[in-house]
Scaffold this active site. Sequence first.
Site, PDB file in Angstrom:
ATOM      1  N   LYS A  33     -12.699  79.993  27.671  1.00  0.00           N
ATOM      2  CA  LYS A  33     -12.826  81.129  26.748  1.00  0.00           C
ATOM      3  C   LYS A  33     -12.274  82.384  27.435  1.00  0.00           C
ATOM      4  O   LYS A  33     -11.178  82.354  27.973  1.00  0.00           O
ATOM      5  CB  LYS A  33     -14.267  81.281  26.293  1.00  0.00           C
ATOM      6  N   HIS A 141     -12.078  77.607  15.801  1.00  0.00           N
ATOM      7  CA  HIS A 141     -13.390  77.760  16.431  1.00  0.00           C
ATOM      8  C   HIS A 141     -14.229  78.786  15.668  1.00  0.00           C
ATOM      9  O   HIS A 141     -13.706  79.737  15.088  1.00  0.00           O
ATOM     10  CB  HIS A 141     -13.233  78.190  17.892  1.00  0.00           C
ATOM     11  N   GLU A 218     -18.771  70.725  16.171  1.00  0.00           N
ATOM     12  CA  GLU A 218     -19.632  71.700  16.824  1.00  0.00           C
ATOM     13  C   GLU A 218     -20.499  72.380  15.764  1.00  0.00           C
ATOM     14  O   GLU A 218     -20.038  73.321  15.100  1.00  0.00           O
ATOM     15  CB  GLU A 218     -18.803  72.760  17.559  1.00  0.00           C
TER      16      GLU A 218
END
Length: 310
Positions: A33, A141, A218
């Site tokens: 990240k 994401h 996720e």
Amino acid sequence: MPQRLTQTTTASRTTDSDPYPSLAQTILLISTKAYFTPSHTLSYLKSILDPSNGILPQLESASPSNESPQSLQLALLPDFLTIYPCAELLAQRSKSPEPSSWPLVLGAQQCFWEPGPGPYTGEIVPSSLSSLGCTIVELGHAERRRYFSETDETTARKATAVCACGMVPLICIGEVSAPESNGPMSMSIGNALREIGQQVRGVLEAVPKDAPIIWAYEPVWAIGAESPAEVEYVGPVVQGIRMMVDKVPGRTGETRIVYGGSAGPGLWGRGSLSDLVDGIFLGRFAHEVSAVKEVVDEVVDTMKTKKGRS
């Protein structure tokens, strides 16, 4: 000096007859990240590559050089500033600019929705990522959706651009709503699959049918949480995702589904998660090299146990 990578040296990895890199049976992914400085990222990668830390020997034992496809791959997705020097380190380590010979898979954390090049000031185009040896690009994401207003449509467009450059889209999918604590599990699973279905279908309609895809399941509510989702919940959701993919007429591309969301050491063997998914998208726990070693050991041990039973 490390070998410099150019468009010419790496272009040979994508051809008309074999446009996409192959995927291992099991994939472990790490994204730094924006937690690391460039120097920290390079130090981290060097530690992973150091045989004395025990990670590479375990990966090599799980996937012998003469084995195809590989049994296990470890992928690193650093920030954009360090993709180039990471590529140099990997090329130097393997003495080859060819990404298929590198000990780790190199990826990116996102990209622009046009393959490039072009007049896209400030954007990172997939063709540039491919030229550096990236083979995986993470898309969609939850943080990109929350902070940068990305949508199912932009994710699908980016996935198409990634495929056009011979790379594999890593599509993050997951429901926002946590399971009902007092309701039946089946209802929570159904609600999750309704949320996820739109994300999955949009990408499948956009990309070529022979394109490989890695789906990173996720649950948004589990990202950053103290513990991951329960295996009893993850299993049926993953099965539902596989069914969505399998229902696409004429689809031939490889599919892998990995679990992410507070994923770290101890998860792979817990409740037979290894029987449900094709890998793990490791969270912040993997920012310590010792934790990466723990996960790799756990996965390799599980693979050897299963092989011994067969």
